[in-house]
Write a protein that holds these residues in place. Sequence first.
Motif, mmCIF file in Angstrom:
data_model
loop_
_atom_site.group_PDB
_atom_site.id
_atom_site.type_symbol
_atom_site.label_atom_id
_atom_site.label_comp_id
_atom_site.label_asym_id
_atom_site.label_seq_id
_atom_site.Cartn_x
_atom_site.Cartn_y
_atom_site.Cartn_z
ATOM 1 N N LEU A 127 38.814 58.995 -12.229
ATOM 2 C CA LEU A 127 38.861 57.537 -11.434
ATOM 3 C C LEU A 127 37.465 56.746 -11.247
ATOM 4 C CD1 LEU A 127 41.231 58.207 -8.395
ATOM 5 C CD2 LEU A 127 41.776 56.384 -10.543
ATOM 6 N N GLU A 128 37.472 55.555 -11.597
ATOM 7 C CA GLU A 128 36.158 54.780 -11.460
ATOM 8 C C GLU A 128 36.585 53.680 -10.571
ATOM 9 O OE1 GLU A 128 35.005 55.267 -16.263
ATOM 10 O OE2 GLU A 128 36.096 53.506 -15.652
ATOM 11 N N ALA A 129 35.148 53.271 -10.137
ATOM 12 C CA ALA A 129 35.189 52.059 -9.232
ATOM 13 C C ALA A 129 33.924 51.288 -9.331
ATOM 14 C CB ALA A 129 35.267 52.479 -7.531
ATOM 15 N N LEU A 130 34.069 49.922 -9.825
ATOM 16 C CA LEU A 130 32.953 49.257 -9.726
ATOM 17 C C LEU A 130 32.739 48.318 -8.656
ATOM 18 C CD1 LEU A 130 33.343 47.701 -13.510
ATOM 19 C CD2 LEU A 130 31.454 49.095 -12.730
ATOM 20 N N VAL A 131 31.460 48.215 -7.947
ATOM 21 C CA VAL A 131 31.326 47.747 -6.877
ATOM 22 C C VAL A 131 30.358 46.755 -6.835
ATOM 23 C CG1 VAL A 131 31.027 48.189 -4.204
ATOM 24 C CG2 VAL A 131 32.327 49.665 -5.642
ATOM 25 N N ASP A 132 30.293 45.550 -6.399
ATOM 26 C CA ASP A 132 29.260 44.726 -6.269
ATOM 27 C C ASP A 132 27.881 45.335 -5.730
ATOM 28 O OD1 ASP A 132 27.401 42.454 -5.198
ATOM 29 O OD2 ASP A 132 28.807 41.169 -6.116
ATOM 30 N N VAL A 133 26.747 45.189 -6.081
ATOM 31 C CA VAL A 133 25.597 46.076 -5.357
ATOM 32 C C VAL A 133 25.284 45.589 -3.973
ATOM 33 C CG1 VAL A 133 24.080 46.440 -7.593
ATOM 34 C CG2 VAL A 133 24.062 44.349 -6.456
ATOM 35 N N GLU A 134 25.809 44.446 -3.567
ATOM 36 C CA GLU A 134 25.875 43.775 -2.388
ATOM 37 C C GLU A 134 27.099 44.351 -1.242
ATOM 38 O OE1 GLU A 134 25.315 39.609 -2.320
ATOM 39 O OE2 GLU A 134 23.805 39.657 -3.710
ATOM 40 N N ASN A 135 27.911 45.007 -1.955
ATOM 41 C CA ASN A 135 28.959 45.435 -0.957
ATOM 42 C C ASN A 135 28.589 46.783 -0.465
ATOM 43 O OD1 ASN A 135 31.508 45.823 0.030
ATOM 44 N ND2 ASN A 135 32.740 45.052 -1.444
ATOM 45 N N TRP A 136 27.775 46.901 0.653
ATOM 46 C CA TRP A 136 27.602 48.183 1.067
ATOM 47 C C TRP A 136 28.667 48.866 1.717
ATOM 48 C CZ3 TRP A 136 23.058 49.504 -1.002
ATOM 49 C CH2 TRP A 136 22.084 48.585 -1.191
ATOM 50 N N GLY A 137 29.596 48.372 2.333
ATOM 51 C CA GLY A 137 30.717 48.867 2.941
ATOM 52 C C GLY A 137 31.877 49.648 2.089
ATOM 53 N N SER A 138 31.947 48.818 0.801
ATOM 54 C CA SER A 138 32.777 49.600 -0.244
ATOM 55 C C SER A 138 32.063 50.507 -0.852
ATOM 56 C CB SER A 138 33.133 48.607 -1.316
ATOM 57 O OG SER A 138 33.988 49.001 -2.043
ATOM 58 N N GLN A 139 30.677 50.626 -0.861
ATOM 59 C CA GLN A 139 30.104 51.699 -1.513
ATOM 60 C C GLN A 139 29.959 53.083 -0.385
ATOM 61 O OE1 GLN A 139 26.087 50.852 -3.291
ATOM 62 N NE2 GLN A 139 26.583 48.637 -3.079
ATOM 63 N N ARG A 140 30.028 52.705 0.619
ATOM 64 C CA ARG A 140 30.093 53.824 1.595
ATOM 65 C C ARG A 140 31.315 54.352 1.732
ATOM 66 N NH1 ARG A 140 28.329 57.827 3.350
ATOM 67 N NH2 ARG A 140 28.138 58.497 5.645
ATOM 68 N N VAL A 141 32.356 53.725 1.714
ATOM 69 C CA VAL A 141 33.838 54.128 1.611
ATOM 70 C C VAL A 141 34.103 54.917 0.635
ATOM 71 C CG1 VAL A 141 36.334 53.432 0.866
ATOM 72 C CG2 VAL A 141 35.211 52.277 2.827
ATOM 73 N N LEU A 153 24.897 48.776 -13.027
ATOM 74 C CA LEU A 153 25.302 48.111 -14.437
ATOM 75 C C LEU A 153 24.756 46.731 -14.140
ATOM 76 C CD1 LEU A 153 28.782 49.551 -15.105
ATOM 77 C CD2 LEU A 153 26.451 50.545 -15.997
ATOM 78 N N ARG A 154 23.618 46.369 -15.094
ATOM 79 C CA ARG A 154 22.891 45.290 -14.669
ATOM 80 C C ARG A 154 23.319 44.185 -15.197
ATOM 81 N NH1 ARG A 154 16.982 45.609 -15.953
ATOM 82 N NH2 ARG A 154 17.915 46.590 -17.867
ATOM 83 N N LYS A 155 23.905 42.877 -14.479
ATOM 84 C CA LYS A 155 24.346 41.579 -14.946
ATOM 85 C C LYS A 155 25.557 42.115 -16.022
ATOM 86 C CE LYS A 155 20.520 38.889 -15.030
ATOM 87 N NZ LYS A 155 20.381 37.632 -14.093
ATOM 88 N N PHE A 156 26.423 42.858 -15.302
ATOM 89 C CA PHE A 156 27.512 43.473 -16.040
ATOM 90 C C PHE A 156 28.921 42.693 -15.783
ATOM 91 C CE2 PHE A 156 31.218 46.415 -15.905
ATOM 92 C CZ PHE A 156 31.019 46.860 -17.417
ATOM 93 N N TYR A 157 29.058 41.883 -14.662
ATOM 94 C CA TYR A 157 30.304 41.466 -14.355
ATOM 95 C C TYR A 157 30.218 39.937 -13.994
ATOM 96 C CZ TYR A 157 34.794 40.896 -11.842
ATOM 97 O OH TYR A 157 36.170 40.599 -11.389
ATOM 98 N N LEU A 158 30.975 39.012 -14.633
ATOM 99 C CA LEU A 158 30.908 37.357 -14.210
ATOM 100 C C LEU A 158 32.163 37.545 -13.055
ATOM 101 C CD1 LEU A 158 29.791 34.746 -14.956
ATOM 102 C CD2 LEU A 158 31.610 34.542 -16.593
ATOM 103 N N LYS A 164 26.791 39.382 -12.026
ATOM 104 C CA LYS A 164 26.404 40.196 -10.920
ATOM 105 C C LYS A 164 26.242 41.633 -11.287
ATOM 106 C CE LYS A 164 27.360 39.324 -7.394
ATOM 107 N NZ LYS A 164 26.581 38.652 -6.177
ATOM 108 N N ASP A 165 25.385 42.389 -10.604
ATOM 109 C CA ASP A 165 24.943 43.734 -10.981
ATOM 110 C C ASP A 165 26.052 44.466 -10.245
ATOM 111 O OD1 ASP A 165 22.572 42.917 -12.072
ATOM 112 O OD2 ASP A 165 21.379 43.681 -10.641
ATOM 113 N N MET A 166 26.579 45.555 -10.877
ATOM 114 C CA MET A 166 27.733 46.499 -10.160
ATOM 115 C C MET A 166 27.144 47.940 -10.362
ATOM 116 S SD MET A 166 29.880 44.021 -9.737
ATOM 117 C CE MET A 166 31.491 44.784 -9.540
ATOM 118 N N VAL A 167 27.748 48.440 -9.378
ATOM 119 C CA VAL A 167 27.455 50.102 -9.265
ATOM 120 C C VAL A 167 28.668 50.814 -9.606
ATOM 121 C CG1 VAL A 167 26.786 51.848 -7.663
ATOM 122 C CG2 VAL A 167 26.051 49.538 -6.938
#
Length: 174
Positions: A127-141, A153-158, A164-167
């Motif tokens: 299972l994968e999850a792509l999270v905006d680097v600025e979305n700290w709450g979702s990263q913590r979840v 992933l730098r400049k990965f998602y429009l 946007k950079d995505m984690v």
Amino acid sequence: MEEEASVAANLLDLTLRPFELTDVDDFMVWATDDRVTRFCSWDTYTSIESAVKCITENILPHPWIRAICLKNRPVGSISVTPNKEDKFRGEIGYTLAADYWGRGIATAAVKMAVKIVFREWVWLERLEALVDVENWGSQRVLEKSGFEKEGVLRKFYLHKGKLKDMVMFSLLRS
């Protein structure tokens, strides 16, 4: 201590269930909130008609999407989408009404969804999850749910006109 007991009681009432068209009013609570939709791939809903269309055309036919419910009332959604190229992979995503943030509800819902999906989809290994680097709450979840951060992933998602950079996070069946 009283707040912790309240959170635990709420989590006992937490269920995941398929959406119904009659959930549209509850759906509108978070789908019309810019704070909630800030990191979503879809835009904030502005009409009940567009929400009904979304539920009918996107949510109901989706292979695995559930309403996150407290006492059977939807307060968010969670989905797992199979990867088109690699059947062994899927992507998890979730939204939660802002009034319920910070209570452990999203974490509990992710843990529940992971157990269900790995049981129902025997071919799924990752299972994968792509999270905006600025979305700290979702990263913590995701971290609290056992997912591992794999990298940025730098400049990965429009997203809404901006690159946007995505984690990338993942959780393996094993």
